[in-house]
Every structure is written in C-alpha cells, then in structure tokens.
Design a protein around this motif. Structure first.
Motif, short mmCIF file in Angstrom:
data_model
loop_
_atom_site.label_atom_id
_atom_site.label_comp_id
_atom_site.label_asym_id
_atom_site.label_seq_id
_atom_site.Cartn_x
_atom_site.Cartn_y
_atom_site.Cartn_z
N ALA A 59 -19.02 -15.66 -57.16
CA ALA A 59 -19.98 -15.02 -56.23
C ALA A 59 -19.34 -14.49 -54.95
O ALA A 59 -19.70 -13.40 -54.49
CB ALA A 59 -21.11 -15.98 -55.90
N ALA A 60 -18.42 -15.24 -54.34
CA ALA A 60 -17.89 -14.81 -53.03
C ALA A 60 -17.26 -13.42 -53.12
O ALA A 60 -17.50 -12.57 -52.26
CB ALA A 60 -16.87 -15.83 -52.52
N GLU A 61 -16.49 -13.19 -54.17
CA GLU A 61 -15.85 -11.87 -54.28
C GLU A 61 -16.86 -10.79 -54.65
O GLU A 61 -16.74 -9.65 -54.18
CB GLU A 61 -14.70 -11.92 -55.29
CG GLU A 61 -14.01 -10.58 -55.52
CD GLU A 61 -13.27 -10.01 -54.30
OE1 GLU A 61 -13.28 -10.64 -53.23
OE2 GLU A 61 -12.71 -8.91 -54.42
N LEU A 62 -17.87 -11.13 -55.42
CA LEU A 62 -18.93 -10.15 -55.71
C LEU A 62 -19.59 -9.71 -54.40
O LEU A 62 -19.81 -8.52 -54.17
CB LEU A 62 -19.97 -10.75 -56.67
CG LEU A 62 -21.14 -9.82 -57.00
CD1 LEU A 62 -20.67 -8.61 -57.81
CD2 LEU A 62 -22.23 -10.56 -57.75
N TYR A 63 -19.88 -10.67 -53.53
CA TYR A 63 -20.51 -10.35 -52.25
C TYR A 63 -19.56 -9.52 -51.37
O TYR A 63 -20.00 -8.62 -50.67
CB TYR A 63 -20.93 -11.63 -51.52
CG TYR A 63 -22.08 -12.41 -52.14
CD1 TYR A 63 -22.68 -11.99 -53.33
CD2 TYR A 63 -22.57 -13.57 -51.54
CE1 TYR A 63 -23.72 -12.70 -53.90
CE2 TYR A 63 -23.62 -14.28 -52.11
CZ TYR A 63 -24.20 -13.85 -53.28
OH TYR A 63 -25.23 -14.55 -53.84
N ASN A 64 -18.28 -9.85 -51.40
CA ASN A 64 -17.30 -9.08 -50.63
C ASN A 64 -17.27 -7.61 -51.06
O ASN A 64 -17.30 -6.69 -50.24
CB ASN A 64 -15.88 -9.63 -50.82
CG ASN A 64 -15.66 -10.95 -50.13
OD1 ASN A 64 -16.32 -11.27 -49.16
ND2 ASN A 64 -14.70 -11.72 -50.63
N VAL A 65 -17.16 -7.40 -52.36
CA VAL A 65 -17.05 -6.03 -52.88
C VAL A 65 -18.32 -5.25 -52.56
O VAL A 65 -18.27 -4.09 -52.13
CB VAL A 65 -16.77 -6.04 -54.41
CG1 VAL A 65 -16.82 -4.63 -54.98
CG2 VAL A 65 -15.42 -6.68 -54.70
N ALA A 66 -19.48 -5.88 -52.76
CA ALA A 66 -20.74 -5.20 -52.47
C ALA A 66 -20.81 -4.83 -50.98
O ALA A 66 -21.17 -3.70 -50.64
CB ALA A 66 -21.92 -6.10 -52.85
N ALA A 67 -20.41 -5.75 -50.11
CA ALA A 67 -20.46 -5.48 -48.66
C ALA A 67 -19.57 -4.29 -48.31
O ALA A 67 -19.95 -3.41 -47.54
CB ALA A 67 -20.02 -6.72 -47.89
N ARG A 68 -18.40 -4.26 -48.92
CA ARG A 68 -17.43 -3.21 -48.63
C ARG A 68 -17.95 -1.82 -48.99
O ARG A 68 -17.57 -0.82 -48.40
CB ARG A 68 -16.13 -3.52 -49.37
CG ARG A 68 -14.94 -2.73 -48.94
CD ARG A 68 -13.69 -3.61 -48.91
NE ARG A 68 -13.28 -4.03 -50.23
CZ ARG A 68 -13.17 -5.31 -50.63
NH1 ARG A 68 -13.43 -6.29 -49.81
NH2 ARG A 68 -12.79 -5.59 -51.85
N HIS A 69 -18.84 -1.77 -49.98
CA HIS A 69 -19.29 -0.46 -50.47
C HIS A 69 -20.79 -0.24 -50.24
O HIS A 69 -21.38 0.66 -50.85
CB HIS A 69 -18.94 -0.33 -51.96
CG HIS A 69 -17.46 -0.40 -52.19
ND1 HIS A 69 -16.60 0.62 -51.84
CD2 HIS A 69 -16.68 -1.40 -52.66
CE1 HIS A 69 -15.36 0.26 -52.13
NE2 HIS A 69 -15.38 -0.97 -52.62
N GLY A 70 -21.39 -1.06 -49.41
CA GLY A 70 -22.80 -0.85 -49.07
C GLY A 70 -23.75 -1.06 -50.23
O GLY A 70 -24.84 -0.48 -50.27
N ALA A 71 -23.34 -1.90 -51.19
CA ALA A 71 -24.21 -2.19 -52.33
C ALA A 71 -24.93 -3.53 -52.11
O ALA A 71 -24.58 -4.28 -51.20
CB ALA A 71 -23.39 -2.24 -53.62
N ARG A 72 -25.93 -3.81 -52.96
CA ARG A 72 -26.66 -5.08 -52.85
C ARG A 72 -26.12 -6.05 -53.88
O ARG A 72 -25.88 -5.66 -55.03
CB ARG A 72 -28.14 -4.88 -53.14
CG ARG A 72 -28.84 -3.81 -52.33
CD ARG A 72 -30.35 -3.93 -52.48
NE ARG A 72 -30.81 -3.79 -53.86
CZ ARG A 72 -32.02 -4.14 -54.29
NH1 ARG A 72 -32.91 -4.66 -53.44
NH2 ARG A 72 -32.39 -3.98 -55.55
#
Ligand code: HPA
Length: 234
Positions: free
Chosen positions: A182-195
C-alpha cells in the motif's frame, strides 16, 4: 503497450482494482464484471477490463511487494491514464481487536522504506489514502455488514520478518495490520495526482498465530471487491 503491460491504448479503464494475485484478478473479473476481456498476460500478470453497473473497470494483478506494485501502478497511471487505483489484498492483524476475516481500510501506510524513498531523500513522506475513497469504502463496508477498521497499516518489505521489536513498536502506535504494497501505491498515486486506497482482509494474525483457511479467503475477497467497486463509483 508498456514494458510490463501488453494492453493496447484505451484497453485500461480509469478505475483499476489491484489484487496481488493475477488469478484473483481473473476470478473477480469473471464474477463481478460484465463483458470482461483479458487485456494483459505479460509475465502471467493478468489484467481484465469490463463493466460494473455500467462503469468501465479494469482488474489487474499487482504481484507481491512494493517494487512489483510500483511497476504496474506507474505504467497504469502514466501510460494508460488510470486515475483511481484500489488495492484489494490481505494483511496480518497487529491489534487484538482486529480479528481474522475483518477488513482493514488503510488511511495511512507506514514503512521502513519504499521504492520512492530515493525520490523523497531526507523527507519522511506520509503516504495516505484518498479521503473520498476512504470514506466511501467505510460506508460501503458498513452497508454490506462487513466488520471493518479504518486506520494506519504497515507496508513491509519482508513477509518472513524476524524484527519482532519493530512489529511491537508499530502495534504500540496503533498500526492495524501489515501487508507489503500500500505505501508505494499511495506514493505513486500522490506523485501523479491519482486517487488510491488499500482494502485488506485479515488473513493471519501476528499475535494469535491464526491463519484463514484457503477456502474462506474467497468469501472475504468477494467482500473486498464489492467494497472497492462501491467506493470507486460512490
Ligand atoms: N505479513 C506481511 N504481509 C502479509 C501478511 C503478513 O503477515 N499477511 C498478509 N500479507
């Protein structure tokens, strides 16, 4: 096509559910989606796109661990335009009140490090779920009568973790469960403005040593798919 996904442009929906196991992706697509077609099979990492209540959805495996989910999340968001990513997986319970079969909805995901740590350098970035998805998932779980907990989880790099002291510290700080993505999923989403959101069934318990039998995992998995779909399109 990307390095790890064979789908044609447009084959991937804006909403992607991500189980760790590619065969779970197949099962969920066949069980919950209408007109599901296989859009990826590179390295056996299956992805399917279909519709749920008229909404286009892709269900794509993530593999195990943060390096694996990082590859798929990056390609899904950057190359295919995915905007909503919901992990549906399992976790180990870390609190006495978090029981086997309960669902954990991850508000935050702590870690020792993630594939994004090199980008953040000295910053201890706090990977967090999208609030709208989080709230909608909690409401869906309540509506569906699924026992659930909302709070922090721990994304570990090791399943066979011998750092009992580390688990104890995290438990003392209220962490509900441990998983590996989960932590990396949240990181990647944050970086690209995704949910992004992670929803996990408690499949084993670090304190009691209990583990869910394989047959029972399917029922819990189905509950998570329902929660994820209802949250994504709330
Ligand atoms: N540790 C790490 N990941 C997990 C666990 C666990 O106990 N259970 C399910 N995913």
């Amino acid at each position: 096509m990307t390095i790890h996904i064979g789908a044609a442009p447009g084959d991937i929906a804006e909403t992607v559910l991500m189980p760790g196991d590619p065969l779970r992706a197949k099962w969920a697509a066949e069980t919950f989606l209408d007109d599901a077609v296989c859009v990826n099979r590179v390295r056996g990492m299956l992805g399917f796109t279909g519709t749920w209540r008229g909404h286009r959805v892709t269900i794509h495996g993530s593999g195990m661990g943060m390096p694996s989910i990082s590859i798929y999340a990056n390609e899904l968001v950057r190359d295919y335009g995915a905007r909503t990513l919901v992990r549906i997986g399992s976790c180990g319970g870390m609190q006495p009140h978090v029981k086997l079969r309960d669902v954990v909805i991850a508000m935050t995901a702590s870690s020792v490090s993630t594939p994004s740590s090199t980008i953040f350098r000295e910053v201890n970035f706090a990977p967090a779920a999208d609030f709208g998805l989080l709230r909608a998932a909690a409401e869906a779980a309540r509506r569906l009568g699924v026992p659930h907990h909302v709070g922090g989880i721990y994304s570990s790099d090791t399943f066979y973790d011998e750092r009992e002291d580390l688990n104890a510290v995290l438990t003392r700080h209220g962490i509900l469960g441990v998983e590996m993505e989960a932590a990396e999923l949240y990181n990647v989403a944050a970086r690209h403005g995704a949910r992004a959101l992670g929803i996990m069934t408690v499949s084993d318990h670090l304190q009691t040593g209990e583990a869910l039998p394989a047959a029972e995992r399917e029922q819990s998995f189905a509950d998570m798919v329902r929660i994820a779909l209802e949250a994504a399109f709330a």
